[in-house]
Structures are given as structure tokens and as C-alpha cells.
Design an enzyme around this catalytic site. Structure first.
Site, short mmCIF file in Angstrom:
data_model
loop_
_atom_site.label_atom_id
_atom_site.label_comp_id
_atom_site.label_asym_id
_atom_site.label_seq_id
_atom_site.Cartn_x
_atom_site.Cartn_y
_atom_site.Cartn_z
CD GLN A 222 3.24 -5.52 19.90
OE1 GLN A 222 2.31 -5.37 19.11
NE2 GLN A 222 4.49 -5.58 19.49
CG PHE A 253 0.67 -9.75 14.51
CD1 PHE A 253 1.46 -10.89 14.59
CD2 PHE A 253 -0.70 -9.90 14.62
CE1 PHE A 253 0.90 -12.14 14.77
CE2 PHE A 253 -1.28 -11.15 14.79
CZ PHE A 253 -0.47 -12.28 14.87
NE ARG A 335 13.87 -2.60 11.75
CZ ARG A 335 14.81 -3.43 12.18
NH1 ARG A 335 15.22 -4.41 11.38
NH2 ARG A 335 15.35 -3.30 13.36
NE ARG A 367 5.90 -12.27 12.58
CZ ARG A 367 5.31 -13.44 12.81
NH1 ARG A 367 4.04 -13.61 12.52
NH2 ARG A 367 5.98 -14.44 13.35
CG PHE A 369 9.52 -1.32 12.79
CD1 PHE A 369 8.47 -1.06 13.64
CD2 PHE A 369 10.52 -0.37 12.68
CE1 PHE A 369 8.42 0.13 14.38
CE2 PHE A 369 10.48 0.82 13.41
CZ PHE A 369 9.42 1.06 14.26
CB THR A 479 16.86 1.48 13.79
OG1 THR A 479 15.50 1.86 13.85
CG2 THR A 479 17.00 0.26 12.87
CB ALA A 548 12.98 -4.50 17.13
CD GLU A 755 10.27 -7.29 13.61
OE1 GLU A 755 9.57 -6.29 13.40
OE2 GLU A 755 11.45 -7.24 14.01
#
Length: 812
Positions: A222, A253, A335, A367, A369, A479, A548, A755
Site C-alpha cells: 500500500q 486492509f 486515533r 482498517r 487504524f 493524523t 486512512a 474505513e
């Protein structure tokens, strides 16, 4: 409304797809099938392991630690080197460059030098003529260890202050004072276990040395740019000598955000040593043992509420089991902290997040996070408050929603409190949740079914039904601020066909299709004229990970920017070429439309117009760039706006529980989800359905089990159960919230969908608690950790009955 599949008489399923006014050409808003759908189902889609092998290609196996925490005293690899087919064996001493490949913070050695910190941690790697020869060779290693004390649980880590990163905190108001003064004060805790990614395609990388001392890397990742950077660093070459190609993944994921890079690095080191192409494909067992998973979390809360169950103050702790290294845990626990409110106004709040170090494989992105684990404590609170004050959980949820005003709750200046600011200082704007919940409440017949379920439970001694409606408010943006950027590259060829490349990776979620639809929209051409190519670091550099839920937001806007740059030149040329003002030319239905002063229209086929522009020396190619506006976060104060906007949704789930065995079925689920102005309703609904089922699996069937030595026991499909078709709701209804474009300027006012719907699965867990609570006539809030397997549910039933017996004994 159309049926998904032919269902048995006692089952149903539906999708509501918005009706579009204009005929579909594949542009945005059209329900188009996935661009590789036919290739997926026919087996023609090429994954890394499907690529033709070179005649001299070597295969990798890795020797890992046998202990959770140990010092290597002696290592003899002579038998490994002499094994049949082996052409190279490397240890950390063979690494010419960096030996630590931690993605953000140090702590992840590409190969262990002395101290092992989890079972399976790579110590040495073998390249052989076949994978089977490599696997047999690693078993011949002779390694002597000094076993060290280990920390395996969150509780042990908290006791020892054993953390991978410092503790962080969000503070709003005076939570201690609010708790002391509240009418009711409630405490609770839960343990939320992690989750194996279990993608269809496991971790794999294939590398080829290049003539200039670099490396061509094909990987299932990814984050191509991170793979490029880390491969360059371990080889001690400049980044421009390494190129990374990602055409597709068989699922990601989050498990392929950081965990793909070690395979590429090890394969590149062996390719560098042998001068031959090398492929490293993990077996399913090795993948499950040696790569990271979703974090376990231990959550606790202390909440004060008034007589109506409205929160006055809360103190929340979220403690993540991070494993042996930081990996992405700092941001993941952040998060979880950001989402410990879910959809609810906490008022005076203190939220503390711990990053616990354990001698287990480093946990990583998954997924949501960290957001799902944080939301779990919010939903636990809502259920517990409801049982405490004797209200339906939905009533308590609605009273505590952001933006829901109460006349008796005033600000310091006597005004009704807006109740719209989070505990980290962000104002909740464009809030659709109260309206969304009201719609779902009505369409699912929540209150009628609640009464029917109460009646059923009152007359059914052992089989109990449960019902729950749970919302989702999920912040969209990385973030970490600098990751919120993307690039794209668009070419128009002289026959009118278009080539598109961008920094996002395709893992089955339909990103390539959605971004192509954006390009089709901008040029007003049919989708089949656009070709999207592999994500490559030599086409679009310095990319952020596809994570994200930002893939469409970032890459769609970057592609649109490239299109706008090209269109600017095209329209200027058309104005000069046809002798009209620029506002008299437009693109429509595969044509350039020119309107003269008399109002007459001339329709020029797009391909012909492009040929004219080429002859007029007009640029037909451009890069595009986008960075997310408005976002900021001050970690010192714990305040800011970490999210550009919030995506929302809600689910109602009904379950049937056998209280004698703990077994259960999900009878029905209704989902209403907010995707703004959808780029592709069919793709979005598919994402919602898949996310719900995956979230339900996390909370019900998927159980990670380690033994007391730190070895993963649930290391294959025989011991780890992901949801199957039979586990999905018998009646499954999914609808998109209509006529609610994103309040922020995203690509065509759409919203992220990757997500947010994952957390809709919480409705199943809450419904299971509701069913068990019915045993006590809804007076007891059952303890129920996750995953809520039948054994867990049965334990919850027994705990409620024991509490009832103790209460009866005390009353007697």
C-alpha cells in the site's frame, strides 16, 4: 431496489442505488463495475506471484526467533549454506546500508543482530533455487539463545510502564470535578482483541537487479514510496536507483502499509548479493506469525451522567498492545483517543492513551487504524448508561449525540449549549448524524421491533433476541499532516485516448475506477477511453500510503488538478482556433462543443480536437497535485483540527442467542451510510457491505490466541475463523444517505468510504449484549469482551445470572 442474490425464503437483501438524471457514460455518480472485476473472477488478473518467473530466479525463506525475548549467543549457519539449492545466506552483517527499517521510529531491524523480541522475528534469510529448498534449509540452522524475561500482555506492560512511545493525553474542562458532582457515576472496562488481516494474497515481493546498481521491485504494498526508500537505504544507494511497481493487491486492509517493506528489503539484499532476480513470498503460516495485526486494546472508563443519562464528564483510558516496536502505533493510539467519543459529546473529558510494548510481533495498521478500538469504549458506555438509568440504549445514544441541544444545559453566558466540540478541540460541522439516525430508526422499524423482541424474550426461556442501533462518526485525514498530499499524471494521446497514473494503490477497493471516473468527468469522455496503469514511483514520486480512507479524496483531486491544467491549454487553443471567447467552448459527450455568436453549435469529436491541439503544439500532458486544507494538530496541547471532515453512518442489527450454548445468528441488519455525493454508488455499497462483515468478524469470530511463551496458536485458517457467507445477516439492507453532499470541498463533494463502515459491525456486538441483558429484564449490562465468540457469550450469560442470584440473595 434490487435483490443482491437469490436468497432463501427466510432471508432478504437489498441495495438502494441513487437514481441519476443523466445517462451513464462512466463518469462520476455512475454505478460502474470494478475495472478489474472480470479479470478477478476469470483468474486473468496478474498479481506479483502470477508474474512469469525468470530462468535464474531465486526464492526466499527466513529463519526466525524461537523465543519471544532472547539474546543470540551462538549461530552456526554452515549446514544452511551447504543445503541443496541454496545460493546465498545473509545475516545483518551482510547489509551494506541501514539495518533498521522502522517506518517512522527506529526499532525494526531488517535482520536481528543480537536481541530477539518476538517469536518468528527474522534472524537470517536464505535464497535457493526453489521455495521448498529454501524452507528446508532454514531448518538446519543451529542457534543458541539466552532466554530473557518477557512481557506478553497489556496488563504486564502497564504495570511495568513498558511502552514503545510516550503516553499522550487529551483534556477538555475539569473531568474530576464533573465526575464528583454528577448524579450518577459509572465505571467499566473491556478488552478488545486484535485481528489478522487474512487478505487473499499474502505478503510478496519480487525484485530484479538493474544494470546501474539499483533494483526494480514488484510488490504487494500500500506504500510504494516507503518500499522504495527503505530498499534504497538497506542497499546504501540513492532513492532514484530503486523503482517500485504495484499493479494490484489481493487485499490490504492496512497490513501492507508497512509490513510489505521487509520482504522487499530482504529480497533486494539477496538479489544484490547474488546478482539474480529474487522472489520472497510468505507462506500463510509465516505471514500470520511474522507480520503485524490489529492492536489489542484494554479500555476503561469512568463516566458521570445526569438523571437523563446525559454525559457530564468522562475519564477514558485506551491502552494499545503495540508489540515489540513502534511501527505506526503512535498514530494508531492517537486515533483511538480521537475516536473514544465516537458520536457523543463527552463534555468535561480526560482521554489517556498508552502505547504498551510487548514481546509479540509489532501490531500495525488495520482498517480504521485504532478508531474502531476507541469507538468500542464509547459504545460500551452508552449501553452501560442506558441499563443504569433504565432507558433504551438508542434513547441514550440520541441524547448524547454531538449537536443535539438540551434546553436545561446552558453555557456560562446562559445560552443553550451547542454541544459540538470534541475533547481535542475540533468543532463537528456539517453534522448529519441526528437526521441519519432518525431516518434509519424509522426505516428499520426500530421501536416496533423493540416491543416485539421484548414480547418474544418474555415468552422464550432460553432463546433471546437482541437489537441495537449504533452510529459512526469517523474523522477523515491522515493524523500526520504531511501525509495528506497526492500527485497524479495524465496524458492525452493523439487518438483521444487517455493515460492516467496516480499515487494511490489498488487493493480491490475500486480506487483506480473512481479516479478514472473523475478524469472521464473532467474531459466528458467515456470511461473506456481511459487506461490506468500500475502505481509506479518513477511516474508519481513521494507518494503517501493508500490508507486512512483518503485514496479517492487525495488522488481524485490530484488527477482533477492535472485535468484542469490540460483543459486550460485546450480551451485557450480552441478559443483562438475557432475564433470565439473561451466561455463559448466546452467539452460534452466525447466532443468539443463550440458556440458561435449566433448561438449555433459545432460539435467536434474529442479525438479530432485533440489532434488539432497536438498540431497546434498544445501540451497534452500534465502532473497534478493536491494537499488537504484546514487540518492541523498541536501535540503539545492535544488540540487542533486533525480531520478535514467526518464520515457518518449507522447500523441496526438484530440477533438471536441460544443462552444454553452461547451460539447466535445475525437475523437482520439495516445500514444507512453517508458518502456525500457518491463517485460510484455500486462500489461504495460494496465497500459498506464488506466493511460491515469484516467489522462483525473482528467482534465475533476472529480470535487471536497466543500461548504463554508468546507463540501465536491461531496461525492458519483451521484455527482462525473469518466470517463466511453463512455468518452474514439473513436479511441485509444497505442504503446510501441521499442529497447530502460533503460540506467540505472534496472531489465533487464525495466522502470517504473505505474505513468508516467497518465500525458499523459494532451494532452486532451491542445487539448480543442486548440479548444477554434481557435475561435480567434489561437491568444488568453484561460483561462482554471481544471477539464475542459463543464461549464468550455463554460466559456473559453466566455472569449475568450469577449477578442476579447474588442480588436475590442480598434482597432475601
Amino acid at each position: 431496489m434490487r435483490k443482491l442474490i437469490d436468497l432463501p425464503d427466510n432471508a432478504a437483501g437489498s441495495q438502494d442505488l441513487p437514481v441519476r438524471e443523466r445517462p451513464s457514460k462512466g463518469k462520476t455518480g455512475s454505478s460502474m463495475k470494478h475495472e478489474s472485476a472480470e479479470k478477478h473472477v476469470t483468474g486473468k488478473a496478474v498479481y506479483v506471484d502470477d508474474m512469469p518467473e525468470y530462468p535464474n530466479q531465486l526464492h526466499v525463506a527466513v529463519g526466525g526467533s524461537q523465543h519471544a525475548h532472547a539474546r543470540i549467543k551462538l549461530m552456526n549457519l554452515s549446514a544452511v549454506r551447504a543445503a541443496p539449492g541454496v545460493e546465498a545466506v545473509i545475516t545483518v552483517k551482510d547489509v551494506p546500508g541501514h539495518t533498521d527499517i522502522g517506518p517512522v521510529f527506529p526499532g525494526d531491524p531488517v535482520l536481528v543482530e543480537e536481541i530477539c523480541e518476538y517469536v518468528g522475528q527474522p534472524i537470517f534469510a536464505v535464497a535457493a533455487k526453489s521455495f521448498e529448498q529454501a524452507k528446508k534449509a532454514i531448518a538446519l540452522a543451529e542457534i543458541e539463545y539466552e532466554v530473557l524475561d518477557k512481557v506478553l500482555t497489556v496488563e504486564q506492560a502497564l504495570e511495568k510502564n513498558h511502552f514503545v512511545r510516550p503516553t499522550h493525553q487529551h483534556v477538555r474542562g475539569d473531568s474530576s470535578k464533573a465526575l464528583a458532582e454528577a448524579t450518577h457515576r459509572i465505571q467499566g472496562q473491556q478488552y478488545v482483541k486484535g485481528q489478522e488481516h487474512f487478505y487473499l494474497e499474502g505478503q510478496v515481493s519480487s525484485v530484479m537487479p538493474t544494470e546501474d546498481g539499483g533494483m526494480m521491485v514488484y510488490t504487494s504494498s500500500q506504500h510504494p514510496t516507503e518500499v522504495q526508500k527503505l530498499v534504497a537505504e538497506v542497499l546504501n544507494v540513492s532513492i532514484n536507483k530503486v523503482q517500485v511497481d504495484v499493479r494490484r493487491m489481493g487485499g490490504g486492509f492496512g497490513g501492507k502499509e508497512t509490513q510489505a517493506a521487509p520482504l522487499a528489503c530482504i529480497a533486494a539484499l539477496l538479489a544484490n548479493k547474488t546478482g539474480k532476480p529474487v522472489k520472497y513470498r510468505m507462506s500463510r503460516h509465516d505471514d500470520m506469525v511474522m507480520t503485524g495485526k490489529r492492536h489489542d486494546f484494554l479500555n476503561t472508563y469512568d463516566v458521570g451522567v445526569d438523571e437523563q443519562g446525559i454525559i457530564q464528564g468522562a475519564e477514558i483510558m485506551v491502552a494499545g498492545k503495540c508489540g515489540n516496536s513502534p511501527d505506526l502505533s503512535d498514530a494508531i493510539v492517537d486515533r483511538a483517543m480521537f475516536h473514544s467519543d465516537n458520536a457523543y459529546y463527552l463534555n468535561n473529558a480526560t482521554v489517556t492513551g498508552h502505547r504498551c510494548k510487548t514481546h509479540t510481533v509489532s501490531a500495525t495498521a488495520y482498517r480504521g487504524f485504532g478508531g474502531p478500538q476507541g469507538m468500542m469504549v464509547a459504545e460500551l458506555m452508552m449501553d452501560d448508561i442506558a441499563r443504569h438509568v433504565g432507558e433504551d440504549p438508542l434513547t441514550i445514544r440520541k441524547r448524547n449525540l454531538y449537536g443535539v441541544k438540551h434546553d436545561h444545559i446552558k453555557t456560562a453566558d446562559g445560552q443553550v449549549d451547542e454541544r459540538n466540540q470534541t475533547h481535542y478541540g475540533q468543532t463537528v460541522e456539517h453534522n448529519v448524524l441526528p437526521e441519519l439516525i432518525e431516518q434509519l430508526e424509522a426505516s428499520s422499524d426500530y421501536w416496533q421491533r423493540r416491543e416485539e423482541i421484548k414480547a418474544f424474550n418474555a415468552n422464550s426461556p432460553f432463546m433471546k433476541k437482541g437489537l441495537a442501533l449504533t452510529p459512526v462518526k469517523f474523522g477523515i485525514s491522515f493524523t500526520v499532516q504531511f501525509l495528506n498530499q497526492a500527485g497524479a499524471l495524465v496524458h492525452i494521446y493523439t487518438d483521444g485516448s487517455i493515460h492516467l497514473n496516480h499515487g494511490g494503490t489498488e487493493m480491490g477497493q475500486g480506487l483506480f475506477l473512481k479516479v478514472a471516473q473523475v478524469v472521464a468527468e473532467e474531459f466528458q469522455v467515456d470511461l473506456d477511453t481511459i487506461q490506468v496503469s500500475s502505481t509506479r514511483t518513477d511516474k508519481v514520486p513521494n507518494t503517501s500510503p493508500t490508507a486512512a480512507s483518503s485514496g479517492s479524496d487525495l488522488n481524485g483531486m490530484a488527477a482533477r488538478d492535472a485535468c484542469l491544467r490540460i483543459k486550460e491549454g485546450l480551451f485557450k487553443f480552441a478559443s483562438e482556433h475557432y475564433g470565439v471567447a473561451e466561455d463559448k467552448v466546452r467539452l460534452q459527450s466525447n466532443h468539443l462543443v463550440v458556440t458561435n455568436d449566433a448561438g449555433e453549435e459545432q460539435w467536434v469529436p474529442f479525438a479530432d480536437f485533440v489532434q488539432q491541439a497536438y498540431m497546434g503544439r498544445v501540451p497534452l500532458s500534465s502532473t497534478g497535485f493536491y494537499k488537504t486544507p484546514k487540518i492541523h494538530y498541536d501535540r503539545e496541547t492535544g488540540k487542533g483540527r486533525p480531520f478535514y471532515y467526518y464520515a457518518n453512518g449507522a447500523a441496526v442489527s438484530e440477533v438471536l442467542v441460544d443462552t444454553l450454548t452461547g451460539e447466535y445468528k445475525v437475523l437482520r441488519t439495516d445500514i444507512l451510510h453517508d458518502v456525500g455525493r457518491s463517485l460510484n454508488p455500486a462500489i461504495d455499497i460494496g465497500q459498506i457491505e464488506g466493511a460491515f462483515v469484516q467489522g462483525m468478524g473482528w467482534l465475533t469470530t476472529e480470535e487471536l490466541v497466543w500461548d504463554n511463551l508468546g507463540k501465536l496458536q491461531s496461525n492458519g485458517p483451521a484455527t482462525y475463523k473469518i466470517p463466511a457467507v453463512g455468518d452474514t445477516p439473513m436479511d441485509f439492507r444497505v442504503k446510501l444517505l441521499e442529497d447530502r453532499p460533503n460540506g467540505e470541498e472534496t472531489v465533487y463533494r464525495s466522502k470517504a468510504v473505505g474505513e468508516p463502515p467497518f465500525m458499523l459491525g459494532i451494532a452486532v456486538w451491542s445487539a448480543l449484549r442486548d440479548a444477554v441483558s434481557s435475561i435480567s429484564d434489561y437491568t444488568i449490562s453484561p460483561p462482554m469482551n471481544t471477539p464475542a465468540t459463543p464461549e464468550c457469550v455463554l460466559n456473559s450469560v453466566m455472569a449475568v445470572r450469577e449477578q442476579m442470584a447474588n442480588t436475590d440473595a442480598a434482597d432475601a
